[in-house]
Design a protein around this motif. Structure first.
Motif, short mmCIF file in Angstrom:
data_model
loop_
_atom_site.label_atom_id
_atom_site.label_comp_id
_atom_site.label_asym_id
_atom_site.label_seq_id
_atom_site.Cartn_x
_atom_site.Cartn_y
_atom_site.Cartn_z
N UNK A 1 0.82 -1.30 -0.06
CA UNK A 1 -0.04 0.05 -0.06
C UNK A 1 0.92 1.22 0.16
N UNK A 2 1.91 1.44 0.92
CA UNK A 2 2.62 2.84 0.94
C UNK A 2 3.84 2.62 0.22
N UNK A 3 4.22 1.56 -0.63
CA UNK A 3 5.35 1.46 -1.44
C UNK A 3 5.13 2.46 -2.63
N UNK A 4 6.29 2.78 -3.19
CA UNK A 4 5.97 3.37 -4.73
C UNK A 4 7.21 2.47 -5.51
N UNK A 5 6.48 1.88 -6.45
CA UNK A 5 7.37 0.99 -7.33
C UNK A 5 8.19 1.90 -8.31
N UNK A 6 9.17 2.56 -7.96
CA UNK A 6 9.95 3.32 -9.20
C UNK A 6 10.60 2.29 -9.99
N UNK A 7 11.18 2.61 -11.43
CA UNK A 7 11.86 2.27 -12.14
C UNK A 7 12.96 1.16 -11.62
N UNK A 8 13.27 0.26 -11.85
CA UNK A 8 14.53 -0.74 -11.19
C UNK A 8 14.15 -1.35 -9.67
N UNK A 9 13.24 -0.75 -9.15
CA UNK A 9 12.73 -1.60 -7.99
C UNK A 9 12.63 -3.04 -8.22
N UNK A 10 12.93 -3.60 -7.00
CA UNK A 10 12.92 -5.31 -7.25
C UNK A 10 11.83 -5.90 -6.28
N UNK A 11 11.13 -6.79 -6.63
CA UNK A 11 10.07 -7.33 -5.70
C UNK A 11 10.39 -8.99 -5.93
N UNK A 12 10.72 -9.59 -4.70
CA UNK A 12 10.97 -11.13 -5.04
C UNK A 12 9.78 -11.97 -4.13
N UNK A 13 9.42 -13.11 -4.72
CA UNK A 13 8.65 -13.90 -4.33
C UNK A 13 9.33 -15.33 -4.04
N UNK A 14 9.64 -15.53 -2.53
CA UNK A 14 10.45 -16.53 -2.31
C UNK A 14 9.51 -17.80 -1.68
N UNK A 15 9.59 -18.68 -2.53
CA UNK A 15 8.36 -19.94 -2.18
C UNK A 15 9.36 -20.90 -1.45
N UNK A 16 9.00 -21.32 -0.25
CA UNK A 16 9.83 -22.32 0.62
C UNK A 16 8.91 -23.56 0.73
N UNK A 17 9.59 -24.73 0.40
CA UNK A 17 8.86 -25.89 0.35
C UNK A 17 8.48 -26.54 2.04
N UNK A 18 8.14 -25.81 2.91
CA UNK A 18 7.78 -26.22 4.14
C UNK A 18 6.34 -26.74 4.16
N UNK A 19 6.04 -27.46 5.27
CA UNK A 19 4.57 -27.87 4.98
C UNK A 19 3.85 -27.48 6.18
N UNK A 20 2.86 -26.56 6.23
CA UNK A 20 2.24 -26.18 4.73
C UNK A 20 3.22 -25.04 4.18
N UNK A 21 3.19 -24.95 2.78
CA UNK A 21 4.18 -23.93 1.98
C UNK A 21 3.87 -22.52 2.56
N UNK A 22 5.09 -21.83 2.59
CA UNK A 22 5.36 -20.67 3.14
C UNK A 22 5.74 -19.64 1.93
N UNK B 1 8.01 -15.76 1.06
CA UNK B 1 8.37 -14.37 1.85
C UNK B 1 8.50 -13.50 0.38
N UNK B 2 7.90 -12.39 0.81
CA UNK B 2 7.92 -11.25 -0.42
C UNK B 2 8.89 -10.15 0.26
N UNK B 3 9.62 -9.84 -0.87
CA UNK B 3 10.74 -8.97 -0.36
C UNK B 3 10.46 -7.57 -1.45
N UNK B 4 10.94 -6.49 -0.97
CA UNK B 4 10.68 -5.17 -1.90
C UNK B 4 11.80 -4.35 -1.64
#
Length: 204
Positions: free
Chosen positions: A128-149, A151-154
Motif C-alpha cells: 500500500x505505502x510503497x512506490x514501485x519506481x523503475x528498477x525496484x525489485x520485488x521477490x517472491x520466495x516460495x519455501x517448500x515447508x509444510x504447509x508452504x510459506x 516471503x515477499x521482499x521489496x
C-alpha cells in the motif's frame, strides 16, 4: 539481460537456484507496447525429478499443459520469482492486481475463507505505502515447508529491503499460480520461456 534489466544466473537463499525462465508483463495500447515489469524465475534444478512424466514433450506442448504447471507448482522444491519494475507504478495498484488475481483463483476453487482474506489483506497492506519506481525489485520466495510459506521482499534505490511472510498455504499457492500457473498466468512470455527451458533440460 531481460529487456535491458540484468538478472543474475543464480540466486542463493537456502540452496543455489538457477535462472530457468524470464519474460515481461506488458500491454498494447494503439499498437504501442508498454512494458511494466521484467521477470526472472529461479528454481531448484531438482524440479526435473518431479516432472519426469513430461519428458520428451516440446516447449510448445508444455506451455499449453495446465497439468504440467500444476505439478511444477506442487513440486516440493524452493522457487523464487524476481520481478523488476520497468514502468513505475504505485504499490497500491500492484497490490490490487495481485489481490484480484489471487482472490479470483481462490474463489473458483471455493477456498476463499476468512483466513485467506486476512493473509491477502496483509500482502495488500505491505504494498500500500510503497512506490514501485523503475528498477525496484520485488521477490517472491516460495519455501517448500509444510504447509508452504512465501516471503515477499521489496527493494528500491536508497532504502533497506522490506519483507513480509505469508503463511496461508492457499494464498501462497495462488500467488505462485499468478506467475507460474500455465496459460492463465500474468506473463505468457515467462511461461513460454520456462516451458522451453525445461523441455531442453529433459533432453540433456
Amino acid at each position: 539481460m531481460v529487456d535491458d534489466v540484468p538478472f543474475p544466473p543464480q540466486i542463493t537463499i537456502i540452496k543455489p537456484l538457477s535462472l530457468l525462465a524470464h519474460g515481461i508483463t506488458d500491454i498494447e495500447i494503439h499498437f504501442l507496447q508498454i512494458k511494466f515489469t521484467a521477470i526472472g524465475v529461479y528454481l531448484d534444478p531438482q524440479i526435473l525429478v518431479h516432472l519426469q512424466q513430461w519428458k520428451g514433450q516440446s516447449g510448445n506442448q508444455l506451455a499449453q499443459d495446465d497439468a504440467f504447471f500444476d505439478a511444477l507448482i506442487a513440486a516440493p522444491v524452493e522457487k523464487l520469482v524476481r520481478v523488476v519494475v520497468i514502468k513505475e507504478i504505485k504499490g497500491s495498484q500492484y497490490g490490487v492486481q495481485l489481490e484480484s488475481a489471487v482472490r479470483d483463483r481462490l474463489a473458483e476453487v471455493d477456498k476463499y475463507e476468512d483466513e485467506e482474506e486476512e493473509a491477502l489483506e496483509g500482502v495488500i497492506q505491505f504494498f500500500q505505502s510503497k512506490f514501485l519506481s523503475k528498477d525496484s525489485v520485488i521477490t517472491f520466495h516460495f519455501v517448500p515447508t509444510s504447509p508452504a510459506t512465501a516471503q515477499i521482499g521489496f527493494r528500491t534505490q536508497g532504502k533497506e529491503e522490506s519483507k513480509i511472510k505469508v503463511e496461508n498455504a492457499n494464498v501462497v499457492e495462488m500467488m505462485m499460480k499468478w506467475y507460474l500457473g500455465g496459460p492463465r498466468a500474468v506473463s505468457p512470455t515467462t511461461l513460454s520461456s520456462l516451458a522451453n527451458t525445461l523441455s531442453a533440460q529433459f533432453s540433456n
